[in-house]
Design a protein around this motif. Sequence first.
Motif, PDB file in Angstrom:
ATOM      1  N   SER A 183       0.793  -1.313   0.132  1.00  0.00           N
ATOM      2  CA  SER A 183       0.025   0.145   0.139  1.00  0.00           C
ATOM      3  C   SER A 183       0.710   1.354  -0.050  1.00  0.00           C
ATOM      4  O   SER A 183       0.411   2.355   0.019  1.00  0.00           O
ATOM      5  CB  SER A 183      -0.888   0.105   1.136  1.00  0.00           C
ATOM      6  OG  SER A 183      -0.176  -0.043   2.324  1.00  0.00           O
ATOM      7  N   ASN A 184       2.133   1.109   0.065  1.00  0.00           N
ATOM      8  CA  ASN A 184       3.145   2.215   0.227  1.00  0.00           C
ATOM      9  C   ASN A 184       3.159   2.724  -1.211  1.00  0.00           C
ATOM     10  O   ASN A 184       3.740   1.885  -2.178  1.00  0.00           O
ATOM     11  CB  ASN A 184       4.481   1.724   0.741  1.00  0.00           C
ATOM     12  CG  ASN A 184       5.416   2.949   0.672  1.00  0.00           C
ATOM     13  OD1 ASN A 184       5.233   3.919   0.024  1.00  0.00           O
ATOM     14  ND2 ASN A 184       6.394   2.911   1.564  1.00  0.00           N
ATOM     15  N   PRO A 185       3.027   4.082  -1.631  1.00  0.00           N
ATOM     16  CA  PRO A 185       3.108   4.551  -3.119  1.00  0.00           C
ATOM     17  C   PRO A 185       4.403   4.384  -3.565  1.00  0.00           C
ATOM     18  O   PRO A 185       4.621   4.035  -4.899  1.00  0.00           O
ATOM     19  CB  PRO A 185       2.540   5.682  -2.894  1.00  0.00           C
ATOM     20  CG  PRO A 185       2.680   6.378  -1.419  1.00  0.00           C
ATOM     21  CD  PRO A 185       2.574   4.903  -0.421  1.00  0.00           C
ATOM     22  N   GLU A 186       5.557   4.516  -2.943  1.00  0.00           N
ATOM     23  CA  GLU A 186       6.631   3.993  -3.281  1.00  0.00           C
ATOM     24  C   GLU A 186       7.114   2.604  -3.702  1.00  0.00           C
ATOM     25  O   GLU A 186       8.038   2.522  -4.607  1.00  0.00           O
ATOM     26  CB  GLU A 186       7.806   4.477  -2.131  1.00  0.00           C
ATOM     27  CG  GLU A 186       7.792   6.023  -2.136  1.00  0.00           C
ATOM     28  CD  GLU A 186       8.726   6.600  -1.320  1.00  0.00           C
ATOM     29  OE1 GLU A 186       9.576   5.555  -0.589  1.00  0.00           O
ATOM     30  OE2 GLU A 186       8.978   7.514  -0.810  1.00  0.00           O
ATOM     31  N   LYS A 187       6.228   1.677  -3.317  1.00  0.00           N
ATOM     32  CA  LYS A 187       6.355   0.392  -3.463  1.00  0.00           C
ATOM     33  C   LYS A 187       5.435  -0.257  -4.598  1.00  0.00           C
ATOM     34  O   LYS A 187       5.430  -1.166  -4.959  1.00  0.00           O
ATOM     35  CB  LYS A 187       6.395  -0.494  -2.546  1.00  0.00           C
ATOM     36  CG  LYS A 187       7.562  -0.117  -1.402  1.00  0.00           C
ATOM     37  CD  LYS A 187       7.611  -1.146  -0.387  1.00  0.00           C
ATOM     38  CE  LYS A 187       8.749  -0.788   0.646  1.00  0.00           C
ATOM     39  NZ  LYS A 187       8.995  -1.711   2.052  1.00  0.00           N
ATOM     40  N   ILE A 188       4.443   0.749  -5.300  1.00  0.00           N
ATOM     41  CA  ILE A 188       3.457   0.007  -6.128  1.00  0.00           C
ATOM     42  C   ILE A 188       3.798   0.643  -7.382  1.00  0.00           C
ATOM     43  O   ILE A 188       4.268   1.672  -7.808  1.00  0.00           O
ATOM     44  CB  ILE A 188       2.039   0.954  -5.780  1.00  0.00           C
ATOM     45  CG1 ILE A 188       1.553   0.682  -4.670  1.00  0.00           C
ATOM     46  CG2 ILE A 188       1.149   0.487  -6.927  1.00  0.00           C
ATOM     47  CD1 ILE A 188       0.301   1.549  -4.121  1.00  0.00           C
ATOM     48  N   LYS A 189       4.266  -0.723  -7.925  1.00  0.00           N
ATOM     49  CA  LYS A 189       5.185  -0.565  -9.189  1.00  0.00           C
ATOM     50  C   LYS A 189       4.366  -0.886 -10.662  1.00  0.00           C
ATOM     51  O   LYS A 189       4.797  -0.486 -11.718  1.00  0.00           O
ATOM     52  CB  LYS A 189       6.333  -1.402  -9.241  1.00  0.00           C
ATOM     53  CG  LYS A 189       7.392  -0.901  -8.223  1.00  0.00           C
ATOM     54  CD  LYS A 189       7.820   0.468  -8.333  1.00  0.00           C
ATOM     55  CE  LYS A 189       9.024   0.847  -7.006  1.00  0.00           C
ATOM     56  NZ  LYS A 189       9.303   2.186  -7.338  1.00  0.00           N
ATOM     57  N   THR A 190       3.658  -2.031 -10.461  1.00  0.00           N
ATOM     58  CA  THR A 190       2.984  -2.374 -11.888  1.00  0.00           C
ATOM     59  C   THR A 190       2.227  -1.412 -12.372  1.00  0.00           C
ATOM     60  O   THR A 190       1.364  -0.907 -11.637  1.00  0.00           O
ATOM     61  CB  THR A 190       2.183  -3.672 -11.434  1.00  0.00           C
ATOM     62  OG1 THR A 190       2.914  -4.765 -10.922  1.00  0.00           O
ATOM     63  CG2 THR A 190       1.649  -4.294 -12.723  1.00  0.00           C
ATOM     64  N   SER A 191       2.447  -1.181 -13.656  1.00  0.00           N
ATOM     65  CA  SER A 191       1.680  -0.071 -14.213  1.00  0.00           C
ATOM     66  C   SER A 191       0.645  -0.577 -15.429  1.00  0.00           C
ATOM     67  O   SER A 191       1.223  -1.501 -15.952  1.00  0.00           O
ATOM     68  CB  SER A 191       2.553   0.713 -14.908  1.00  0.00           C
ATOM     69  OG  SER A 191       2.026   1.900 -15.534  1.00  0.00           O
ATOM     70  N   VAL A 192      -0.580  -0.029 -15.744  1.00  0.00           N
ATOM     71  CA  VAL A 192      -1.387  -0.175 -16.844  1.00  0.00           C
ATOM     72  C   VAL A 192      -1.519   1.060 -17.432  1.00  0.00           C
ATOM     73  O   VAL A 192      -2.119   2.014 -16.874  1.00  0.00           O
ATOM     74  CB  VAL A 192      -2.654  -0.829 -16.316  1.00  0.00           C
ATOM     75  CG1 VAL A 192      -3.453  -0.220 -15.244  1.00  0.00           C
ATOM     76  CG2 VAL A 192      -3.295  -1.261 -17.584  1.00  0.00           C
ATOM     77  N   ALA A 193      -1.719   1.251 -18.644  1.00  0.00           N
ATOM     78  CA  ALA A 193      -1.922   2.334 -19.301  1.00  0.00           C
ATOM     79  C   ALA A 193      -3.261   2.614 -19.381  1.00  0.00           C
ATOM     80  O   ALA A 193      -4.299   1.874 -19.108  1.00  0.00           O
ATOM     81  CB  ALA A 193      -1.626   2.379 -21.089  1.00  0.00           C
ATOM     82  N   ALA A 194      -3.912   3.901 -19.288  1.00  0.00           N
ATOM     83  CA  ALA A 194      -5.158   4.202 -19.335  1.00  0.00           C
ATOM     84  C   ALA A 194      -5.726   5.380 -20.621  1.00  0.00           C
ATOM     85  O   ALA A 194      -4.749   5.688 -20.992  1.00  0.00           O
ATOM     86  CB  ALA A 194      -5.547   5.085 -18.080  1.00  0.00           C
ATOM     87  N   THR A 195      -6.872   5.299 -20.750  1.00  0.00           N
ATOM     88  CA  THR A 195      -7.439   6.099 -21.813  1.00  0.00           C
ATOM     89  C   THR A 195      -7.920   7.543 -21.188  1.00  0.00           C
ATOM     90  O   THR A 195      -8.966   7.452 -20.254  1.00  0.00           O
ATOM     91  CB  THR A 195      -8.619   5.443 -22.713  1.00  0.00           C
ATOM     92  OG1 THR A 195      -8.016   4.104 -23.019  1.00  0.00           O
ATOM     93  CG2 THR A 195      -9.080   6.274 -23.611  1.00  0.00           C
ATOM     94  N   LEU A 196      -7.510   8.598 -21.761  1.00  0.00           N
ATOM     95  CA  LEU A 196      -7.863  10.151 -21.355  1.00  0.00           C
ATOM     96  C   LEU A 196      -8.977  10.250 -21.862  1.00  0.00           C
ATOM     97  O   LEU A 196      -8.880  10.550 -23.200  1.00  0.00           O
ATOM     98  CB  LEU A 196      -6.551  10.924 -21.417  1.00  0.00           C
ATOM     99  CG  LEU A 196      -6.979  12.342 -20.913  1.00  0.00           C
ATOM    100  CD1 LEU A 196      -7.366  12.360 -19.389  1.00  0.00           C
ATOM    101  CD2 LEU A 196      -5.720  13.308 -21.198  1.00  0.00           C
ATOM    102  N   ASN A 197      -9.895  10.818 -21.490  1.00  0.00           N
ATOM    103  CA  ASN A 197     -11.332  11.595 -22.078  1.00  0.00           C
ATOM    104  C   ASN A 197     -11.078  12.862 -22.103  1.00  0.00           C
ATOM    105  O   ASN A 197     -10.404  13.515 -21.361  1.00  0.00           O
ATOM    106  CB  ASN A 197     -12.436  10.827 -21.413  1.00  0.00           C
ATOM    107  CG  ASN A 197     -12.620   9.650 -21.229  1.00  0.00           C
ATOM    108  OD1 ASN A 197     -12.278   8.776 -22.068  1.00  0.00           O
ATOM    109  ND2 ASN A 197     -13.010   9.017 -19.890  1.00  0.00           N
ATOM    110  N   GLN A 198     -12.021  13.603 -22.936  1.00  0.00           N
ATOM    111  CA  GLN A 198     -12.075  14.990 -23.352  1.00  0.00           C
ATOM    112  C   GLN A 198     -12.300  15.827 -21.863  1.00  0.00           C
ATOM    113  O   GLN A 198     -11.747  16.957 -21.433  1.00  0.00           O
ATOM    114  CB  GLN A 198     -12.975  15.659 -24.101  1.00  0.00           C
ATOM    115  CG  GLN A 198     -12.468  15.455 -25.522  1.00  0.00           C
ATOM    116  CD  GLN A 198     -13.076  16.189 -26.599  1.00  0.00           C
ATOM    117  OE1 GLN A 198     -14.435  16.465 -26.325  1.00  0.00           O
ATOM    118  NE2 GLN A 198     -12.525  17.048 -27.454  1.00  0.00           N
ATOM    119  N   ASP A 199     -13.194  14.992 -20.921  1.00  0.00           N
ATOM    120  CA  ASP A 199     -13.424  15.924 -19.577  1.00  0.00           C
ATOM    121  C   ASP A 199     -12.584  15.708 -18.519  1.00  0.00           C
ATOM    122  O   ASP A 199     -12.657  15.996 -17.419  1.00  0.00           O
ATOM    123  CB  ASP A 199     -14.881  15.383 -19.185  1.00  0.00           C
ATOM    124  CG  ASP A 199     -14.617  13.945 -18.666  1.00  0.00           C
ATOM    125  OD1 ASP A 199     -13.938  13.176 -19.066  1.00  0.00           O
ATOM    126  OD2 ASP A 199     -15.932  13.461 -18.219  1.00  0.00           O
ATOM    127  N   GLY A 200     -11.265  14.965 -19.168  1.00  0.00           N
ATOM    128  CA  GLY A 200     -10.330  14.800 -17.812  1.00  0.00           C
ATOM    129  C   GLY A 200     -10.221  13.417 -17.084  1.00  0.00           C
ATOM    130  O   GLY A 200      -9.311  13.126 -16.564  1.00  0.00           O
TER     131      GLY A 200
END
Length: 866
Positions: A183-200
Amino acid sequence: MRYTLLSFALVLSLLTFSCTKGEDDHNTETPTEQEQNQGQEQGDDQGEGQGEEPGTDPGTDPGTDPGTDPGTDPGTDPGTDPGTDPGTDPGTDPGTDPGTDPGTDPGTDPGTDPGTDPGTDPGTDPGTDPGTDPGTDPDPVSITTLSANNIGFSQATLRGSLNIGNNSFSEAQVSFRYSSVNSNPEKIKTSVAATLNQDGSFQADLQNLIVGRQYWYMACAKLDGEEYFGEVVSFTTIKPTCNITLGESGVSATGDILLHAYLEFPNGGTFRYAMFYYSSTLTGADDLIANGESEYVGELEADGHSITASLWNLPENTDYHYVIKVTLSEGWTECVSDVGTFDTRCLTRPIGSVVSKGASALKSRSAELLGELSTDDYQYNGRDCGFIVSESASNVSAHTASRYPASGDFGLLGEFKASVDNLRPGTTYYYIPYVHRNGEYAYGDIKSFRTTERLYSLATKDVSSVTESSVSLSGKLMVDRSEGFNISETGIIWRQGDCSLSSLKSGGTKNVALRDMEGSFTANLSGLQKGTRYSYVAYAVMDGETIYAKVRHFTTLDFSKLLITGEAADISYFTATINGWISDDVDVRYAYLSISRTMPSSGDASDFPFDFGGSIVSIDLSKCQHGKYFTARLFGLIPGQTYYYAVEGREGFGEINSFVAEADDALAEEVDMGVSSGVKWSRVNLGAKQPTQTVNYCWGETWTKDFFFYTSYHWFGGFGFGITKYCTDPQKGYNGFTDGKTTLDAQDDPVQQVLGNGWRLPTHKDWEELRDTDKFEWSPATVNGVNGWTVYSKVNWNWLFFPKEGGMAGAGGQTGHIYWCNLLSPNDPQEAACTILTEQYGLISDHNHFAYANRFDPGSIRPVRD
């Protein structure tokens, strides 16, 4: 090429995490000493001779800096100096005395105070001071980690939002980082790309997750190489569960012990297999699973919930404990039941024979069941007995359904009965009798019964008093007072246009209307638009539940039209009523109602194809009154058929309307009565919606009608008894006609024409099978207030109800209700074979096992299928 992301204002949740770049990238400092000196030199140069210099002259740009640097010296310099002398000496003396005392008068000398002088730093200040200039200062970038959704056993959708304020970036990437262990943000490593919409907003779908596992994740963004992170949020994938209900243990026909359980999967888990663990020495669930004997079950039974294990070769007179462990497919999740018990004493000491004696006193919510025990053990008083009842046959078989103990004093042996209540109307239930003594159970065979339909009727009635702007709408609610309904409200919902029930429920206008003593209620509407179509439906609130009748339609009048085609009303399987309007200016002698099964391809009533068939193509309206509504009754319709119609006159046509004759699956609901021929009987009469409804036909006609007499009979010619088909006597035939036919042709069998699919009129043999008293029991009965006869099958205990309201005939000195067969009378071709239900004797016939009635008499038809 550079591009600018749209600015969007997002409503930040409590999870918002703002990230602002450092001061190296966003200059929020005050002008440096170097900038001040540069401004002073520029002011001196301008004072030595350069009277005009557009790029640096505050006299030509008074609106640039005063509006962008109000935070430094807005009160002294921008408001007094640039506006007094911008064109005379902008470089040296735009205020009071910049050339003589620039160092001692910073409030009046822009040449000595570049930080406060809009004329000395117009080219460097607006672009280098965004932190103090509200017109060009960018908002901070923020990124928010939103809660996940679409969470399943092994999948979830991560969500986030990005707000870049009024900044511009040439490249923007969004993603999520997640972990199932940190749960430590510095140790969360696995990444998955996301899709950005026009409204942010942006999201990403995760698959192949671990069942029942907690995951931590955070939203991420990369803007022109700079990274931003939201807060860490978590979700947990669903863990399937299984609720296990242990059933009664029993003995199979071969003496094996049968263990039953009923499984429920509250959150949609999938059964993989189950293990029964049992032991005569172990009692705890863990010990049973670890060291007990086991029996594997690889699949569920037909109902999708029950499991059964057979245990054999067990020692007699022994007590056992057992437990069930169910494994689910999702993550191999395991569920364990409570510990149950059984014994093997019943293997050597049978109780006796338990027999079901049938169901009686059937109502919409209750029934009475009767059983019997036969045994040589006269010490047993038969009190611990009853019935297991359920809508599921497999639940009854597994003994996991509701139990209804017998009531009353039955003596030492013999019959026992139980009253079953809280049932659902119009529902088939399965049951078995049981007897229990000293830990032993004996069961009878599975039987069934069906409750009657709920005793109410709600109808949307025809319109009345229609004008150009008003109408009266009505409905009718009939209930059986013995059912004890709580009726809190009745009324009409209406709306302009051709609307469905859902449209009326969501956007219609409700007019509450009180019922009268006969159950009718009326809503009077006004202020309507002329010549406009409206939809309406009757509703009622009973026992807190709102029920709706059938949606109907009407069209307000438009007196500027000569002919108006009205709506169809009282639509049934075979009949309908058409209404319309004829103006005073119409020559009523040439007015007709034209009907067709085909819509004109041109959409113009003048091209109506007259292919209705039979004897009805158009109806003469010459007897209708001018300026009045007319009504015309249609007969001989085909269930489920669409009909198009329009008013026609010498002056033109009305608009084309349509209706659909009713069709209902109840017409073809078959019942297996267990007859040796295998013939199935229909649950209802031909043309009826429910078992209590009567619809009458003449013999050999495929349609219903309101008037039954020889002058309207299809196979009689003229006004006498001149038979034109199915005639064996020339004295009775039209002009001596005979054809020798004694059995209805398929085209004249209304069952084959209406239902098809193998359904037909019953024969003499079909009725005779139901007269076998060894296999069937006939009893007078009243269902929903309708008198008739109920026949129970002693083979499988299915049942049929034959109403005897309506068509009547005399036979054998008795008067009763006609049920047609498919044969002509051998003695008189004016008569046809039938079965007649009487008050005293039920089914009656003559010595040849037939009754006969006039072919034009009204009679019912109960379809059968081979």
